[in-house]
Design an enzyme around this catalytic site. Structure first.
Site, short mmCIF file in Angstrom:
data_model
loop_
_atom_site.label_atom_id
_atom_site.label_comp_id
_atom_site.label_asym_id
_atom_site.label_seq_id
_atom_site.Cartn_x
_atom_site.Cartn_y
_atom_site.Cartn_z
N THR A 193 0.86 -1.20 0.00
CA THR A 193 0.00 0.00 0.00
C THR A 193 0.88 1.24 0.00
OG1 THR A 193 -1.75 -1.16 1.19
CG2 THR A 193 -1.81 1.24 1.27
N ASN A 197 -5.29 -9.53 -7.83
CA ASN A 197 -5.46 -10.22 -6.55
C ASN A 197 -6.77 -10.98 -6.44
OD1 ASN A 197 -5.89 -7.24 -6.58
ND2 ASN A 197 -7.06 -7.69 -4.74
N GLN A 234 1.18 -9.63 -6.02
CA GLN A 234 0.70 -11.01 -6.13
C GLN A 234 1.54 -11.83 -7.12
OE1 GLN A 234 -1.70 -12.38 -4.30
NE2 GLN A 234 -2.69 -10.58 -3.42
N SER A 257 5.42 -6.82 -1.39
CA SER A 257 5.05 -6.87 0.01
C SER A 257 5.47 -8.20 0.64
CB SER A 257 3.52 -6.74 0.10
OG SER A 257 3.10 -6.79 1.43
N HIS A 269 4.08 -9.96 3.27
CA HIS A 269 3.12 -10.94 3.80
C HIS A 269 2.38 -11.75 2.74
CE1 HIS A 269 -0.92 -8.86 3.45
NE2 HIS A 269 -0.11 -7.84 3.21
N THR A 279 13.41 4.85 10.91
CA THR A 279 14.33 3.81 11.37
C THR A 279 14.08 2.50 10.60
OG1 THR A 279 14.36 4.81 13.54
CG2 THR A 279 15.06 2.51 13.43
N CYS A 286 -19.63 -6.36 1.97
CA CYS A 286 -20.87 -5.85 2.53
C CYS A 286 -20.67 -4.40 2.94
CB CYS A 286 -21.25 -6.68 3.75
SG CYS A 286 -22.91 -6.32 4.30
#
Ligand SMILES: Cc1ncc(COP(=O)(O)O)c(C=O)c1O
Length: 398
Positions: free
Chosen positions: A75, A159, A193, A213, A215, A251, A340
């Protein structure tokens, strides 16, 4: 309590940290906790770890170490790439109104970033449509180019539906256009991805900027990076320390950086082709069984230009969210394209871009496989999915 088998098939949302990644990170929380900018030995040890990590990552992208910047995730990388470039160009050329082009199926981290620029009058934005199978057509992108176009941003792998975009072709096309233009067009790709499955050598792709990224690749959350081609100058989003050439001060997240590099190294070191084949085989069997066992099912996205780990289905007459919740009761993690919002189910912008009717888009289910999935997971998932679809159709027959 009866214990339920746990099957994780939501690897596009996030992946577990590989134990080898965790092992590499642990010393940087305890003994080697130094600040990589400090002059003493603790700092030097941390600095060495950051340098080594940067080198490993640069090797993966086939670029130089100085072209890798660390961020908090994709992001931030996307925001830094887009806002950083536009702000820099506006400062360099006062009065210039930049134009940028993105695909209509980008992740929100790109879409919201360009919308925010447009809302503030800082840039004009064009959205390039995709085919019904979710692939950007290069001719459409070229047709959107204007004299003031400065940036094209197209994601590598979507994604939701897993489609692989023609990044190499777009890169080559932009390079060709740039030979005849006074105003250079920069090319950014959100490769979040793609790292596990696709060739990410930057010169091969022809990109100036590339986001990634930790994760999504069996690394930790809260760490990511941006490849920034040498010579491309960005205005920072944050101001403070002087780390990372002032482009991204703060940092260094040393343990995160070590984890990110180890995760990337593991993709490179493992036989990617073999792993891709293994996952693709599991995924293809999953698709074939679902299509055989369940009626009224449609597979979204492209059959060939597709990440090996992704399957995205629509089940007629069934809401995706209800399916996700029922499957979760059976220990299965998958996701839906419908979100939703304010009490009504909104189909995702990706499914809408494919031209799917809203009533169909509500039944979408994304299944994303990963490194730790085996055939038994797929068998369990298909059995439970078949039951869940039958049950939901009985409850609300359309
Ligand atoms: C294509 C894409 N871009 C960006 C992001 C955001 O990444 P992060 O969670 O690292 O900020 C994601 C995560 O869902 C993604 O799939």
């Amino acid at each position: 309590m009866v214990s339920v088998k746990k099957v994780y098939l939501d690897n596009a949302a996030t992946t577990p940290v590989d134990s080898r990644v965790l092992k590499a990170m642990l010393p940087y929380f305890e003994n080697n906790f130094g600040n990589a900018s400090s002059l003493h030995q603790f700092g030097l040890d941390a600095r060495v770890a950051v340098d080594r990590a940067q080198k490993k990552i640069a090797d993966f992208f086939a670029c130089s170490k100085a072209e890798i910047y660390f961020t908090s995730g994709a992001t931030e990388s996307n925001n830094l790439a887009i806002w950083g470039l536009i702000q820099r160009l506006r400062l360099d050329q006062p009065g210039f109104q930049p134009h940028l082009i993105v695909s209509s199926i980008e992740h929100d981290a790109v879409l919201e970033s360009v919308r925010a620029l447009a809302a503030r009058g800082l840039a004009e934005v064009s959205y390039v449509p995709v085919t019904a199978r979710g692939v950007v057509k290069v001719e459409k992108l070229v047709a959107a180019v204007k004299a003031n176009t400065v940036l094209v941003s197209v994601m590598y792998v979507n994604n939701e539906i897993g489609t692989i975009q023609p990044i190499e072709k777009i890169g080559a096309t932009i390079a060709k256009l740039n030979r005849k233009r006074p105003q250079k067009i920069y090319f950014h790709t959100d490769a979040t991805q793609a790292l596990n499955y696709c060739d990410c050598r930057v010169s091969h792709l022809g990109v100036d900027l590339l986001s990634f990224s930790g994760h999504k690749i069996y690394g930790p959350k809260g760490i990511g990076g941006l490849y920034l081609k040498s010579g491309v100058v960005l205005e920072p989003l944050f101001f403070g320390g002087h780390q990372q050439n002032n482009i991204r001060p703060g940092t260094y997240n040393v343990s995160g950086i070590v984890g990110l590099a180890t995760a990337i190294d593991l993709i490179g070191a493992s036989n990617r082709q073999r792993e891709n084949q293994r996952i693709e085989k599991l995924r293809d069997r999953l698709i074939a069984t679902v299509q055989r066992e369940i009626s009224g099912v449609v597979l979204n996205g492209d059959l060939v230009k597709r990440s090996p780990n992704n399957a995205n289905f629509v089940f007629r007459g069934v809401e995706g969210e209800s399916l996700v919740l029922l499957l979760s009761e059976r220990g299965i993690a998958v996701s839906t394209g419908s979100a939703c919002s304010s009490g009504s189910l909104e189909p995702s912008h990706v499914l809408a871009a494919l031209g799917l009717a809203p009533e169909l888009a509500h039944g979408s289910l994304r299944v994303s496989l990963g490194r730790f999935n085996r055939q038994t997971d797929i068998d369990y998932f298909v059995t439970e999915l078949t039951r869940a679809v039958k049950r939901l159709r009985k409850m609300s027959p359309l």
